[in-house]
Design a protein around this motif. Structure first.
Motif, short mmCIF file in Angstrom:
data_model
loop_
_atom_site.label_atom_id
_atom_site.label_comp_id
_atom_site.label_asym_id
_atom_site.label_seq_id
_atom_site.Cartn_x
_atom_site.Cartn_y
_atom_site.Cartn_z
N VAL A 98 0.83 -1.20 0.00
CA VAL A 98 0.00 0.00 0.00
C VAL A 98 0.86 1.25 0.00
N GLN A 99 0.25 2.36 -0.42
CA GLN A 99 0.87 3.69 -0.36
C GLN A 99 -0.12 4.64 0.28
N ASP A 100 0.39 5.60 1.05
CA ASP A 100 -0.47 6.63 1.60
C ASP A 100 -0.45 7.84 0.67
N GLY A 101 -1.10 8.91 1.06
CA GLY A 101 -1.21 10.10 0.23
C GLY A 101 0.10 10.80 -0.06
N ASP A 102 1.12 10.52 0.73
CA ASP A 102 2.44 11.11 0.51
C ASP A 102 3.35 10.20 -0.32
N GLY A 103 2.84 9.02 -0.68
CA GLY A 103 3.63 8.07 -1.47
C GLY A 103 4.42 7.09 -0.63
N ALA A 104 4.37 7.23 0.70
CA ALA A 104 5.07 6.29 1.58
C ALA A 104 4.27 5.00 1.63
N GLY A 105 4.96 3.90 1.71
CA GLY A 105 4.22 2.64 1.74
C GLY A 105 5.04 1.47 2.15
N ASP A 133 -17.28 14.19 10.48
CA ASP A 133 -17.72 14.75 11.76
C ASP A 133 -19.19 15.15 11.77
N GLY A 134 -20.04 14.33 11.17
CA GLY A 134 -21.47 14.58 11.18
C GLY A 134 -21.96 15.52 10.08
N TYR A 135 -21.07 16.07 9.29
CA TYR A 135 -21.45 16.95 8.19
C TYR A 135 -21.45 16.15 6.89
N HIS A 136 -22.40 16.49 6.02
CA HIS A 136 -22.50 15.85 4.71
C HIS A 136 -22.53 16.94 3.65
N GLY A 137 -21.80 16.71 2.56
CA GLY A 137 -21.81 17.70 1.49
C GLY A 137 -20.97 17.26 0.32
N TRP A 138 -20.72 18.20 -0.57
CA TRP A 138 -20.00 17.93 -1.82
C TRP A 138 -18.71 18.73 -1.87
N THR A 139 -17.65 18.09 -2.38
CA THR A 139 -16.37 18.76 -2.56
C THR A 139 -15.83 18.43 -3.95
N PRO A 140 -15.00 19.31 -4.51
CA PRO A 140 -14.37 18.97 -5.79
C PRO A 140 -13.47 17.74 -5.62
N LYS A 141 -13.57 16.81 -6.53
CA LYS A 141 -12.76 15.59 -6.49
C LYS A 141 -11.27 15.93 -6.52
N SER A 142 -10.90 16.97 -7.22
CA SER A 142 -9.49 17.34 -7.37
C SER A 142 -8.83 17.75 -6.04
N ALA A 143 -9.62 18.05 -5.02
CA ALA A 143 -9.08 18.47 -3.72
C ALA A 143 -8.91 17.29 -2.76
N LEU A 144 -9.18 16.07 -3.25
CA LEU A 144 -9.14 14.88 -2.40
C LEU A 144 -8.10 13.89 -2.89
N TRP A 145 -7.51 13.13 -1.95
CA TRP A 145 -6.68 11.99 -2.31
C TRP A 145 -7.37 10.75 -1.79
N GLY A 146 -7.55 9.77 -2.66
CA GLY A 146 -8.22 8.53 -2.26
C GLY A 146 -9.26 8.11 -3.28
N VAL A 147 -9.36 8.86 -4.35
CA VAL A 147 -10.26 8.53 -5.45
C VAL A 147 -9.55 8.91 -6.74
N GLY A 148 -9.62 8.03 -7.72
CA GLY A 148 -8.94 8.28 -8.99
C GLY A 148 -9.62 9.38 -9.78
N PRO A 149 -8.87 10.12 -10.60
CA PRO A 149 -9.44 11.24 -11.37
C PRO A 149 -10.55 10.81 -12.35
N ASP A 150 -10.47 9.59 -12.84
CA ASP A 150 -11.48 9.09 -13.77
C ASP A 150 -12.47 8.14 -13.11
N GLU A 151 -12.34 7.97 -11.79
CA GLU A 151 -13.18 7.02 -11.06
C GLU A 151 -14.51 7.66 -10.66
N THR A 152 -15.58 6.89 -10.78
CA THR A 152 -16.88 7.31 -10.27
C THR A 152 -17.36 6.28 -9.27
N LEU A 153 -18.06 6.73 -8.25
CA LEU A 153 -18.62 5.85 -7.21
C LEU A 153 -20.10 6.15 -7.08
N GLU A 154 -20.88 5.10 -6.90
CA GLU A 154 -22.32 5.28 -6.68
C GLU A 154 -22.73 4.78 -5.33
#
Length: 163
Positions: A77-84, A142-163
């Motif tokens: 595995v690798q984390d968001g910094d590339g360490a693994g 933390d109990g909040y639900h909402g939407w964020t731009p995918k580009s600001a997250l690490w843990g989902v591929g740029p071309d990946e969609t989840l339902e």
């Protein structure tokens, strides 16, 4: 055909178009793929066995990780910094999470830049992924639900969609 323990599966995408999708030899799941840390602590080893040296310990339950290889009961595995390194598969979960990469990320009521801000997430926050489209992801933290731009997250591929 197997290369370095990874099976290649050719997926036909249309007339004459073929893309190679690597598959894990143990699970037959795509490689790389994202998972999360199930345990509150996980030894990260130099190789896929208990006899290999522990390089460090992951200490954040829910942290997103990218699986890049499989060997028996072990996943590289690798984390968001590339360490693994290698961790035992029982310490991982298929539950999807993402790490906030932006300094301060607005979580919005709808997947639109003009939508009302419902919360702000600091860099390093781990959020649960609920759904992802082409450019926006529904997340909870933390109990909040909402939407964020995918580009600001690490843990989902740029071309990946989840339902």
């Amino acid at each position: 055909m197997v290369f370095r323990g990874l099976a290649l599966l050719a997926l036909v995408m249309g007339p004459g178009l073929v893309a190679a999708q690597e598959r894990g030899p143990v699970t037959n799941l795509p490689l790389p793929r994202y998972v999360s840390l199930k345990a509150s602590e996980a030894n990260v080893r130099r190789g896929p066995s208990l006899t290999h040296r522990i390089d460090w310990v992951f200490k954040h339950r829910g942290m997103p990780l990218r699986v890049t290889a499989e060997y028996g009961h072990w996943r590289r595995v690798q984390d968001g910094d590339g360490a693994g390194g290698w961790v035992h598969y029982t310490l991982l979960s298929g539950a999807r999470t993402a790490l906030v990469r932006a300094q301060m990320l607005d979580m919005r009521a709808r997947p639109h830049a003009d939508s009302m801000v419902v919360a702000r997430l600091e860099q390093g926050v781990v959020a649960r992924l609920e759904e992802c489209g082409q450019t926006w992801c529904a997340v909870s933290a933390d109990g909040y639900h909402g939407w964020t731009p995918k580009s600001a997250l690490w843990g989902v591929g740029p071309d990946e969609t989840l339902e």
